[in-house]
Design a protein around this motif. Sequence first.
Motif, short mmCIF file in Angstrom:
data_model
loop_
_atom_site.label_atom_id
_atom_site.label_comp_id
_atom_site.label_asym_id
_atom_site.label_seq_id
_atom_site.Cartn_x
_atom_site.Cartn_y
_atom_site.Cartn_z
N PRO A 11 0.82 -1.22 0.00
CA PRO A 11 0.00 0.00 0.00
C PRO A 11 0.85 1.26 0.00
N LEU A 12 0.32 2.31 -0.61
CA LEU A 12 1.01 3.59 -0.63
C LEU A 12 0.79 4.36 0.66
N LYS A 13 -0.28 4.03 1.37
CA LYS A 13 -0.59 4.67 2.65
C LYS A 13 -0.72 3.60 3.73
N GLY A 14 -0.64 4.02 4.98
CA GLY A 14 -0.77 3.09 6.08
C GLY A 14 -2.12 2.39 6.10
N ARG A 15 -2.10 1.08 6.18
CA ARG A 15 -3.33 0.30 6.25
C ARG A 15 -3.23 -0.65 7.45
N TRP A 16 -4.39 -0.97 8.02
CA TRP A 16 -4.46 -1.85 9.18
C TRP A 16 -5.28 -3.08 8.84
N VAL A 69 1.82 -13.08 -5.80
CA VAL A 69 2.40 -11.96 -6.56
C VAL A 69 2.26 -10.69 -5.73
N VAL A 70 3.34 -9.92 -5.65
CA VAL A 70 3.33 -8.66 -4.90
C VAL A 70 3.33 -7.51 -5.90
N VAL A 71 2.38 -6.59 -5.74
CA VAL A 71 2.26 -5.46 -6.66
C VAL A 71 2.19 -4.15 -5.87
N ARG A 72 2.45 -3.06 -6.57
CA ARG A 72 2.30 -1.73 -5.99
C ARG A 72 1.74 -0.80 -7.06
N HIS A 73 0.89 0.12 -6.64
CA HIS A 73 0.25 1.02 -7.59
C HIS A 73 1.21 2.13 -8.00
N ASN A 74 1.33 2.33 -9.31
CA ASN A 74 2.14 3.41 -9.85
C ASN A 74 1.19 4.55 -10.20
N LYS A 75 1.25 5.63 -9.44
CA LYS A 75 0.32 6.73 -9.65
C LYS A 75 0.50 7.38 -11.02
N ARG A 76 1.75 7.52 -11.43
CA ARG A 76 2.00 8.20 -12.70
C ARG A 76 1.45 7.41 -13.87
N ARG A 77 1.60 6.09 -13.82
CA ARG A 77 1.12 5.26 -14.92
C ARG A 77 -0.29 4.73 -14.67
N THR A 78 -0.83 5.04 -13.50
CA THR A 78 -2.18 4.62 -13.11
C THR A 78 -2.41 3.13 -13.34
N ARG A 79 -1.50 2.34 -12.80
CA ARG A 79 -1.64 0.89 -12.91
C ARG A 79 -0.84 0.22 -11.80
N TYR A 80 -1.17 -1.03 -11.54
CA TYR A 80 -0.41 -1.82 -10.58
C TYR A 80 0.75 -2.50 -11.30
N GLU A 81 1.92 -2.48 -10.66
CA GLU A 81 3.10 -3.07 -11.26
C GLU A 81 3.70 -4.11 -10.32
N ARG A 82 4.16 -5.20 -10.90
CA ARG A 82 4.71 -6.29 -10.10
C ARG A 82 6.02 -5.88 -9.45
N GLN A 83 6.14 -6.19 -8.17
CA GLN A 83 7.35 -5.88 -7.40
C GLN A 83 8.16 -7.12 -7.06
N GLY A 84 7.51 -8.27 -7.03
CA GLY A 84 8.20 -9.50 -6.68
C GLY A 84 7.21 -10.59 -6.33
N LEU A 85 7.69 -11.59 -5.60
CA LEU A 85 6.85 -12.72 -5.20
C LEU A 85 7.00 -12.98 -3.71
N LEU A 86 6.01 -13.64 -3.15
CA LEU A 86 6.13 -14.27 -1.85
C LEU A 86 6.21 -15.77 -2.11
N VAL A 87 7.25 -16.41 -1.60
CA VAL A 87 7.44 -17.84 -1.84
C VAL A 87 7.81 -18.52 -0.52
N GLU A 88 7.74 -19.84 -0.53
CA GLU A 88 8.14 -20.59 0.66
C GLU A 88 9.65 -20.48 0.85
N GLU A 89 10.08 -20.38 2.10
CA GLU A 89 11.50 -20.19 2.38
C GLU A 89 12.33 -21.36 1.87
#
Length: 218
Positions: A11-16, A69-89
């Motif tokens: 998230p771009l802002k604090g979430r609970w 899949v881990v994503v984050r919103h890109n405000k400039r491009r107005t879309r979610y972009e992949r940042q990486g993965l969560l996988v088993e250790e």
Amino acid sequence: MAVEPPLVVQPLKGRWCGECRTGPLSMIVMEFHRTYCLDCADLGHLVYLPRGDAALTRRAREASALWAVVVRHNKRRTRYERQGLLVEEAALAVAEAACLADADARARRRERDAARRAAQDVRFMAAFRAEILRLYPDCPAARADEIAAHASVRGSGRVGRSAAGRALDPGAVGAAVRAAVRHVDTEYDALLMQRVPRHQARRRVAPAIEAVLRAWRR
């Protein structure tokens, strides 16, 4: 059947968390319009693998029974972009070991691929330059070199790398030449620095661009 992994958002802002109330959270899962932390979403045992190493990412994903899949919103491009993965250790450890085992072979393959792409780029730039001079016979050779080199940079997203540009479509080549003239031979950049709206600046420099292009077409 295609696999649709869980989607985790940075998230771009604090979430609970809507269940355990912990926060602010660096990663969240949205389900039924509610926010959950990774633990409450049953993903807390996974580890984060940032993007960047394609071989490691692929192997970790293949070795992991559960991944997200881990994503984050890109405000400039107005879309979610992949940042990486969560996988088993354990899967990540297996993937890291496999990557270490064949690191030399993959490095040699990357070198061969880079050499092949470089040769392709040289040929494409030469073809792009030739098409510029065909359309604009009086364009100075040095300018044709500059325009072709700029427009054909791999991964740049410029017109030379569009589908039309790669096909040497006259419209795409002409657009690259027009853009170069706009920036080099007119006051367009100075107008932008003066905060003149882009569409107004383009309209003001259009006659100067056409004058240059007419001279080059002769």
